[in-house]
Scaffold this motif. Sequence first.
Motif, mmCIF file in Angstrom:
data_model
loop_
_atom_site.group_PDB
_atom_site.id
_atom_site.type_symbol
_atom_site.label_atom_id
_atom_site.label_comp_id
_atom_site.label_asym_id
_atom_site.label_seq_id
_atom_site.Cartn_x
_atom_site.Cartn_y
_atom_site.Cartn_z
ATOM 1 N N LEU A 142 19.977 -3.874 35.865
ATOM 2 C CA LEU A 142 20.655 -4.327 34.656
ATOM 3 C C LEU A 142 22.114 -4.654 34.952
ATOM 4 N N GLY A 143 22.785 -3.771 35.693
ATOM 5 C CA GLY A 143 24.183 -4.005 36.040
ATOM 6 C C GLY A 143 24.356 -5.263 36.875
ATOM 7 N N LYS A 146 23.875 -8.355 34.621
ATOM 8 C CA LYS A 146 25.014 -8.536 33.723
ATOM 9 C C LYS A 146 26.199 -9.120 34.493
ATOM 10 N N HIS A 147 26.323 -8.712 35.743
ATOM 11 C CA HIS A 147 27.392 -9.254 36.590
ATOM 12 C C HIS A 147 27.162 -10.742 36.874
ATOM 13 N N ALA A 149 25.401 -12.823 34.981
ATOM 14 C CA ALA A 149 25.042 -13.554 33.765
ATOM 15 C C ALA A 149 25.847 -14.828 33.554
ATOM 16 N N ILE A 179 16.824 -6.641 30.153
ATOM 17 C CA ILE A 179 17.724 -7.353 31.067
ATOM 18 C C ILE A 179 18.008 -8.752 30.551
ATOM 19 N N ALA A 182 20.321 -8.773 27.543
ATOM 20 C CA ALA A 182 21.704 -8.483 27.941
ATOM 21 C C ALA A 182 22.357 -9.709 28.572
ATOM 22 N N VAL A 183 21.605 -10.404 29.410
ATOM 23 C CA VAL A 183 22.115 -11.618 30.050
ATOM 24 C C VAL A 183 22.449 -12.675 28.998
ATOM 25 N N ARG A 185 23.083 -12.330 25.796
ATOM 26 C CA ARG A 185 24.216 -11.968 24.942
ATOM 27 C C ARG A 185 25.527 -12.400 25.597
ATOM 28 N N LEU A 186 25.635 -12.135 26.890
ATOM 29 C CA LEU A 186 26.859 -12.504 27.615
ATOM 30 C C LEU A 186 26.995 -14.023 27.725
ATOM 31 N N ARG A 187 25.872 -14.718 27.954
ATOM 32 C CA ARG A 187 25.923 -16.168 28.079
ATOM 33 C C ARG A 187 26.242 -16.827 26.728
#
Length: 215
Positions: A142-143, A146-147, A149, A179, A182-183, A185-187
């Motif tokens: 997951l980390g 996210k890094h 993303a 995963i 989360a990706v 959301r950041l995008r």
Amino acid sequence: RSTLFPYTTLFRSGFVQQLAVNYVARGYYFYVTGTIPGGKDPAKTDAKIIGQYGIEISKWARARRRKAGLANVQYLRHDRFYVIIATHGDHPFFDAEWNQIRNIRKQPLLLHGYAIGIGRSRKDGSFHVSVRIQRETFWELLGRFKHLAVQRTAAELCRELRAIPFEPYAPVRDQFRIILRAVNRLRKTAGLELVPWNAARLYRRPLKVFSGAEA
């Protein structure tokens, strides 16, 4: 048929499938794990364990034991890692390994980044075998995503997601979706193209464990 799966023909995914689908799902809940030391011949360890616990018996013999209230035992090995796993009932395995035996319903079996245990169905509350990515491994994945993303294109992230080396059992699919959410959301915050919902593998193809390849 022999219950022994030599490390030369049993690959990681086949090992997990055989253990979870063919054994744990059929009531094999009590287990011991071990690793054969580097200088030791695995074949000799195989023969010793199989002989000690009378594992090399037919399915009819296993059925008779089950009806008589006796336990059945199976042995699996991948490379130098092995599992001895048993059902309820009387068996010399429980006397010999009493101080090491774990109950998979209470302590999931951890191997190759997977956690195999028993879960409860959301639909009817019944218990069933659960195969998921180990917690620590999942948080690392997951980390990492996210890094990546906002550093990768949607197409690149699709390839990264599909390359995650875990078979998509139902709990694993849920982890893939976590995963992916989360990706995205950041995008979305960054105004980037979202990764499609089917980017991660959602279907598991049963493996032919005895074929000599995961195929």
